[in-house]
Each structure stands twice: as C-alpha cells, then as structure tokens.
Design a protein around this motif. Structure first.
Motif, PDB file in Angstrom:
ATOM      1  N   GLY A  69     -30.637  -7.212 -49.390  1.00  0.00           N
ATOM      2  CA  GLY A  69     -29.826  -8.284 -49.969  1.00  0.00           C
ATOM      3  C   GLY A  69     -30.319  -8.690 -51.348  1.00  0.00           C
ATOM      4  O   GLY A  69     -29.522  -8.919 -52.262  1.00  0.00           O
ATOM      5  N   ILE A  70     -31.623  -8.752 -51.506  1.00  0.00           N
ATOM      6  CA  ILE A  70     -32.208  -9.126 -52.802  1.00  0.00           C
ATOM      7  C   ILE A  70     -31.973  -8.025 -53.827  1.00  0.00           C
ATOM      8  O   ILE A  70     -31.613  -8.300 -54.978  1.00  0.00           O
ATOM      9  N   GLY A 109     -31.464 -17.349 -45.158  1.00  0.00           N
ATOM     10  CA  GLY A 109     -30.575 -17.307 -46.322  1.00  0.00           C
ATOM     11  C   GLY A 109     -30.895 -18.378 -47.345  1.00  0.00           C
ATOM     12  O   GLY A 109     -30.922 -18.113 -48.551  1.00  0.00           O
ATOM     13  N   GLU A 110     -31.146 -19.597 -46.876  1.00  0.00           N
ATOM     14  CA  GLU A 110     -31.477 -20.695 -47.798  1.00  0.00           C
ATOM     15  C   GLU A 110     -32.803 -20.429 -48.520  1.00  0.00           C
ATOM     16  O   GLU A 110     -32.936 -20.711 -49.710  1.00  0.00           O
ATOM     17  N   LEU A 111     -33.766 -19.877 -47.800  1.00  0.00           N
ATOM     18  CA  LEU A 111     -35.065 -19.553 -48.404  1.00  0.00           C
ATOM     19  C   LEU A 111     -34.908 -18.459 -49.461  1.00  0.00           C
ATOM     20  O   LEU A 111     -35.484 -18.559 -50.554  1.00  0.00           O
ATOM     21  N   VAL A 112     -34.107 -17.444 -49.165  1.00  0.00           N
ATOM     22  CA  VAL A 112     -33.850 -16.378 -50.136  1.00  0.00           C
ATOM     23  C   VAL A 112     -33.176 -16.961 -51.375  1.00  0.00           C
ATOM     24  O   VAL A 112     -33.570 -16.652 -52.503  1.00  0.00           O
ATOM     25  N   MET A 113     -32.194 -17.830 -51.173  1.00  0.00           N
ATOM     26  CA  MET A 113     -31.499 -18.431 -52.317  1.00  0.00           C
ATOM     27  C   MET A 113     -32.442 -19.248 -53.176  1.00  0.00           C
ATOM     28  O   MET A 113     -32.382 -19.190 -54.402  1.00  0.00           O
ATOM     29  N   VAL A 130     -22.025 -14.249 -51.799  1.00  0.00           N
ATOM     30  CA  VAL A 130     -21.864 -13.501 -50.553  1.00  0.00           C
ATOM     31  C   VAL A 130     -22.321 -14.348 -49.372  1.00  0.00           C
ATOM     32  O   VAL A 130     -21.629 -14.475 -48.369  1.00  0.00           O
ATOM     33  N   TYR A 131     -23.489 -14.971 -49.504  1.00  0.00           N
ATOM     34  CA  TYR A 131     -24.067 -15.746 -48.410  1.00  0.00           C
ATOM     35  C   TYR A 131     -23.187 -16.925 -48.013  1.00  0.00           C
ATOM     36  O   TYR A 131     -22.946 -17.167 -46.841  1.00  0.00           O
ATOM     37  N   ARG A 132     -22.693 -17.638 -49.004  1.00  0.00           N
ATOM     38  CA  ARG A 132     -21.867 -18.823 -48.731  1.00  0.00           C
ATOM     39  C   ARG A 132     -20.386 -18.486 -48.604  1.00  0.00           C
ATOM     40  O   ARG A 132     -19.560 -19.372 -48.411  1.00  0.00           O
TER      41      ARG A 132
END
Length: 149
Positions: A69-70, A109-113, A130-132
């Motif tokens: 994802g990153i 997901g929040e941590l990655v963001m 994509v996540y949201r």
C-alpha cells in the motif's frame, strides 16, 4: 537456503549485518554451485497479530500488505524503497508494542496515513483517497484543504 537462481540448497554467508533496531539480520549469501550472490533477511518469530477487518473477519497481520500500500502511494515520488521499508518497520513496531494482539484494520490504516502525512503530502492523499474511499472530488478537496491548513 535455496538459491533463487539455480535452486541449489548449499550456500555460504558472505556478510551479515543487523538492522539499526536489531530486529532484522541481513545476510549476503553466495551459492556454492552457481556462485551468484543473493540477500536474505531473518527476523524473530513473534506472536501473530490478528487484524479485524470491517466485516469482522480476522486474518493475520501481513507486513507485505502494508508495504504494498505504501509503495503504491509513493509511486513516482522521490521516496526510496529503504525509506518505505523503514516506515513499515516503524508501523509494525508500534503495533507490536501494544498489549492487545487483535487490532482493527482501521487502526493500521490511520497509522499508515499519519506516517505518510509526515513523509510526503502527495503519497498521503493517494493513500487516503483509497483508504477512505473518496466518492467524488468534494471528498478529495476536503482532504487537500486539511493538508493546506
């Protein structure tokens, strides 16, 4: 270790180094048959983290999914693969330091963001879109305006 080039099972370790945080050992190996070199990484086996998906399914945490994802978010950005790996290391370390062994996918997901926002605004917006699951340009613009503030 099987040689990735000729599948021979014997090799010798040419060089061995620990990562900065000593969680991973990088080994350079040389195949005893074809003499080509390859790299392996060893990490300590740990108690598995379970990820609770939106539909309440549970699956094992896979660091490669986070890295994928990153990498996708950072495509064509001036961010090295080493920096992306370091980011995933930080995220995984943060998750494993928690007492609970089950975590919601939304926490990951929040941590990655958060990490991407600190690293690169464009990568952050790509991942967030994509996540949201942005439905239209309005959602996208709200996120961009949030960054600009």
């Amino acid at each position: 270790m099987r040689c990735p080039y000729c599948n021979f099972l014997e090799d010798k370790v040419v060089d061995s180094r620990s990562s900065r945080d000593a969680l991973v050992v990088r080994r350079r190996r040389e195949c005893l048959k074809c003499r080509r070199r390859f790299t392996t990484y060893e990490r300590q086996e740990e108690i598995p983290l379970m990820v609770i998906k939106k539909d309440n399914r549970r699956e094992s945490f896979e660091r490669q999914k986070v890295l994928n994802g990153i990498v996708k978010a950072c495509e064509k950005r001036p961010i090295s693969v080493a920096k992306m790996e370091e980011l995933v290391d930080e995220i995984e370390r943060s998750l494993r330091s928690r007492l609970e062994r089950e975590l919601a996918s939304s926490e990951i997901g929040e941590l990655v963001m958060k990490k991407l926002q600190d690293l690169d605004d464009v990568a952050y917006v790509r991942f967030a879109s994509v996540y949201r699951q942005f439905k239209d340009i309005t959602d996208f613009m709200k996120e961009v305006k949030g960054i600009l503030k």
